[in-house]
Design an enzyme around this catalytic site. Structure first.
Site, short mmCIF file in Angstrom:
data_model
loop_
_atom_site.label_atom_id
_atom_site.label_comp_id
_atom_site.label_asym_id
_atom_site.label_seq_id
_atom_site.Cartn_x
_atom_site.Cartn_y
_atom_site.Cartn_z
N SER A 99 0.79 -1.22 0.00
CA SER A 99 0.00 0.00 0.00
C SER A 99 0.83 1.28 0.00
CB SER A 99 -0.95 0.01 1.20
OG SER A 99 -0.23 -0.05 2.42
N HIS A 127 -5.01 -4.26 -2.44
CA HIS A 127 -4.58 -3.23 -3.38
C HIS A 127 -4.31 -3.78 -4.78
CE1 HIS A 127 -3.69 -1.66 0.66
NE2 HIS A 127 -4.29 -0.60 0.15
N LYS A 158 -11.91 -0.70 -2.38
CA LYS A 158 -10.87 0.06 -3.06
C LYS A 158 -11.19 0.12 -4.55
CE LYS A 158 -7.50 -0.74 0.58
NZ LYS A 158 -8.20 0.11 1.48
#
Length: 166
Positions: A99, A127, A158
């Site tokens: 990240s 991610h 996300k």
């Protein structure tokens, strides 16, 4: 609920995984899963730059811990050579995409070491999901490692942004 089971089936098909379990958040998933799959007599080996939720999940476990230098496969193998035989189960944990720097874990090499030393693998792909792999299937798909990673954690908050959508 039926709707959760339906969502799990849809996600499993999309991710090309045997099964999926939906948690309220990625943080809760790491906190709940890591301690559920390890116990006293096990070893968790974690990348030094793993996300805070992984670190907290590892702390909640009764397993012993080791940390390898970021994406350093030589160091990871040194730990495996030195410590593998002392434990029942060994779990290697990594982020798929880290990240803070956005770099990608050397997942193929991690999986090959895990297979060589008979350990489990756990990839937090919060991610990487929605970004890497075919149609955003994530880091495991990006490296073509379906069926070779034991636990793959994703998120719907996300790149696959559905949290709060009505």
């Amino acid at each position: 609920m039926d709707i959760h089971e339906e969502l799990e089936k849809v996600l499993a098909k999309f991710k090309r995984e045997e099964a999926v379990m939906v948690y309220q958040s990625g943080f809760n998933c790491n906190a709940g899963t890591i301690q559920a799959i390890t116990e006293k007599g096990d070893l968790i080996i974690s990348d030094e730059l793993n996300h805070a939720s992984i670190i907290d999940g590892v702390r909640l476990s009764k397993a012993d811990r080791a940390v390898y230098k970021h994406c350093d496969m030589v160091h990871l193998e040194e730990i495996l050579k030195e410590r593998r035989d002392n434990y029942n189960t060994v779990l290697i944990i990594t982020d798929g995409v880290f990240s803070m720097d956005g770099d990608i874990a050397p997942l193929l090499e991690i999986v090959e070491l895990a297979e060589k030393y008979s350990t489990l693998t756990y990839v937090d792909d919060a991610h990487g999901s929605g970004v890497l792999g075919e149609s955003g299937r994530g880091t495991v798909d990006h490296f073509g490692l379906h069926g070779r990673v034991d636990f793959c954690i994703g998120t719907l908050s996300k790149a696959i942004g559905v949290v709060g959508v009505t």
